[in-house]
Design a protein around this motif. Sequence first.
Motif, short mmCIF file in Angstrom:
data_model
loop_
_atom_site.label_atom_id
_atom_site.label_comp_id
_atom_site.label_asym_id
_atom_site.label_seq_id
_atom_site.Cartn_x
_atom_site.Cartn_y
_atom_site.Cartn_z
N CYS A 128 20.58 -13.53 -32.35
CA CYS A 128 21.84 -13.93 -32.45
C CYS A 128 22.23 -15.21 -31.97
N PHE A 129 21.48 -15.66 -30.74
CA PHE A 129 21.70 -17.03 -30.09
C PHE A 129 21.22 -18.29 -30.66
N GLN A 130 19.95 -17.82 -31.74
CA GLN A 130 19.23 -18.89 -32.18
C GLN A 130 20.16 -19.62 -33.20
N GLU A 131 20.02 -21.21 -33.18
CA GLU A 131 20.41 -22.10 -34.06
C GLU A 131 20.12 -22.00 -35.36
N LYS A 132 20.63 -22.04 -36.42
CA LYS A 132 20.34 -22.31 -37.61
C LYS A 132 19.14 -21.14 -38.04
N VAL A 133 19.56 -19.93 -37.58
CA VAL A 133 18.31 -19.06 -37.72
C VAL A 133 17.68 -19.00 -39.08
N GLU A 134 18.59 -19.13 -40.05
CA GLU A 134 18.07 -19.06 -41.40
C GLU A 134 16.76 -19.76 -41.75
N THR A 135 16.74 -20.98 -40.86
CA THR A 135 15.68 -22.01 -41.19
C THR A 135 14.60 -21.82 -40.27
N VAL A 136 14.48 -20.76 -39.51
CA VAL A 136 13.38 -20.61 -38.46
C VAL A 136 12.22 -19.88 -39.25
N ASP A 137 11.09 -20.34 -38.85
CA ASP A 137 9.80 -19.69 -39.54
C ASP A 137 9.92 -18.29 -39.28
N PRO A 138 9.70 -17.20 -40.12
CA PRO A 138 9.54 -16.06 -40.03
C PRO A 138 8.73 -15.27 -38.99
N ARG A 139 7.66 -15.91 -38.78
CA ARG A 139 6.73 -15.59 -37.76
C ARG A 139 7.15 -15.44 -36.39
N VAL A 140 8.45 -16.08 -36.10
CA VAL A 140 8.98 -16.30 -34.70
C VAL A 140 9.64 -14.63 -34.38
N ILE A 141 9.49 -14.15 -33.20
CA ILE A 141 9.63 -13.03 -32.89
C ILE A 141 10.75 -13.11 -31.71
N PHE A 142 11.90 -12.58 -31.89
CA PHE A 142 12.95 -12.95 -30.98
C PHE A 142 12.99 -11.61 -29.94
N VAL A 143 12.52 -11.91 -28.91
CA VAL A 143 12.20 -10.87 -27.99
C VAL A 143 13.56 -10.70 -26.87
N GLY A 144 14.11 -11.69 -26.63
CA GLY A 144 15.20 -11.75 -25.55
C GLY A 144 14.56 -12.09 -24.25
N PRO A 145 15.43 -12.31 -23.26
CA PRO A 145 14.80 -12.24 -21.93
C PRO A 145 14.38 -11.16 -21.27
N GLU A 146 13.40 -11.30 -20.29
CA GLU A 146 13.16 -10.27 -19.52
C GLU A 146 13.33 -10.86 -18.07
N ILE A 147 14.21 -10.49 -17.41
CA ILE A 147 14.55 -10.71 -16.21
C ILE A 147 13.71 -10.37 -15.14
N VAL A 148 12.90 -11.03 -14.26
CA VAL A 148 12.03 -10.56 -13.31
C VAL A 148 12.52 -10.98 -12.01
N ALA A 149 12.59 -10.17 -11.05
CA ALA A 149 12.82 -10.50 -9.71
C ALA A 149 11.80 -11.74 -9.31
N ARG A 150 12.52 -12.59 -8.42
CA ARG A 150 11.48 -13.73 -7.76
C ARG A 150 11.85 -13.77 -6.29
N PRO A 151 10.69 -13.79 -5.55
CA PRO A 151 10.84 -13.84 -4.25
C PRO A 151 11.75 -15.24 -3.85
N ALA A 152 12.68 -14.97 -3.00
CA ALA A 152 13.60 -16.17 -2.67
C ALA A 152 13.13 -16.61 -1.21
N GLU A 153 13.13 -18.25 -1.28
CA GLU A 153 12.87 -18.93 -0.02
C GLU A 153 14.15 -18.79 0.67
N HIS A 154 15.27 -19.00 0.13
CA HIS A 154 16.58 -18.76 0.88
C HIS A 154 17.42 -17.61 0.68
#
Length: 399
Positions: free
Chosen positions: A189-215
Amino acid sequence: MALRVEVKNRRPHVAIFNCAEHGHVNPTLGLVNALVARGYRVSYTTSAEFAPLITACGAEPVIYQPAFSKETPRPEEMGHVVVELAKEATLTWDGLFHAFVDDRPDIIAYGPLSWLGKIFSALWNIPSVALNPTHASYQGQSEEWLGIASNAWPCLPLLNALLKSKGVALDLSALLSRHDNAIAFIPRCFQEKVETVDPRVIFVGPEIVARPAEHKWCPASQARPVVVVSLGSVYTNQRDFFRTCIAAFADSEFHLVLSIGRYVTPDKLGPVAANIEVHAQIPQLEVLQSASLFITHAGMNSLMEAAHFGVPVIAVPQQAEQRLNARRVQQLGLGVHLPREQVDADGLLSAARALHASEICRTQIARFQQQLKAAGGASAAADLFDRLFASLQRRAQAI
């Protein structure tokens, strides 16, 4: 060269070629975790800065020295980016070629502008997967982002010269315009002009992974809603904008957490009120969990992280892709778009107050979060690699 099919009785090997930038690396970490959990051996080309993140996911970093320096501010034009990354491909070819020529992966995945991933996949006849941390290629994208047609990209002469110097006979224009299997780490749903995108593209959304923080960061003791300001990790030489944020929120009902990056120092910003804290860097995931509002450059990685935690955004974009993202944010009701040249202290505070009070925005974000969950995340992305590897095995068994 003939396709290698000796894929039996060993761990399948995936090589990921990617730019050493937060906005490119962070969206792929969930996929790396998923592939490793499924038994893949993952090699990941990156810089020393990101090697600990890659190692923490169970992959093997293949270190290169980025030629695209962060020591001085960069021009915001995307044409500059594609040229500099073509120069980087020239300088890193030998090291990355020798890292894989005798240890060839079964599948190569590559991020946008990681030219060597696509070139090596064609050179060695290896299945490939495009990894899109932002919009997949759509009709008119090159004209919108660079102001030119894709066949006129300024990186093409540099890359053709690189291929010639290595004795590689590839039709570069045909290769770069070829549609591969592709993953987009955004919802459809966020993709611009999604109707023109190649059908092989798989939209999986983000997978938020915790990251070690220096600060480390701890929420302020006072019961004020937290407003976070961050312009990402690249285009942060924005002293006047940071001063505008300080003026807007000084002694207001909000608590401001301001991340100013590497190019501006706190002494250049003048005095700040007690309800404002200034940092060179912040652990963004940690801070967003406590935030009520996010003022952002509208980089896709930041937008997806904000949506994951249900935080409305004020998008103040800096370059072409971010201007598109900001429009999509406003169209989908996830926040508002404020053109940078129109931002002043009164307008910024007014927008923050209106957005913080908006029940409509909270409802739209909740709907968007459901779409993120439905997209499938890293598991859906890893499924594509399973299918490709299963196809390799079937071909091996048929010989």
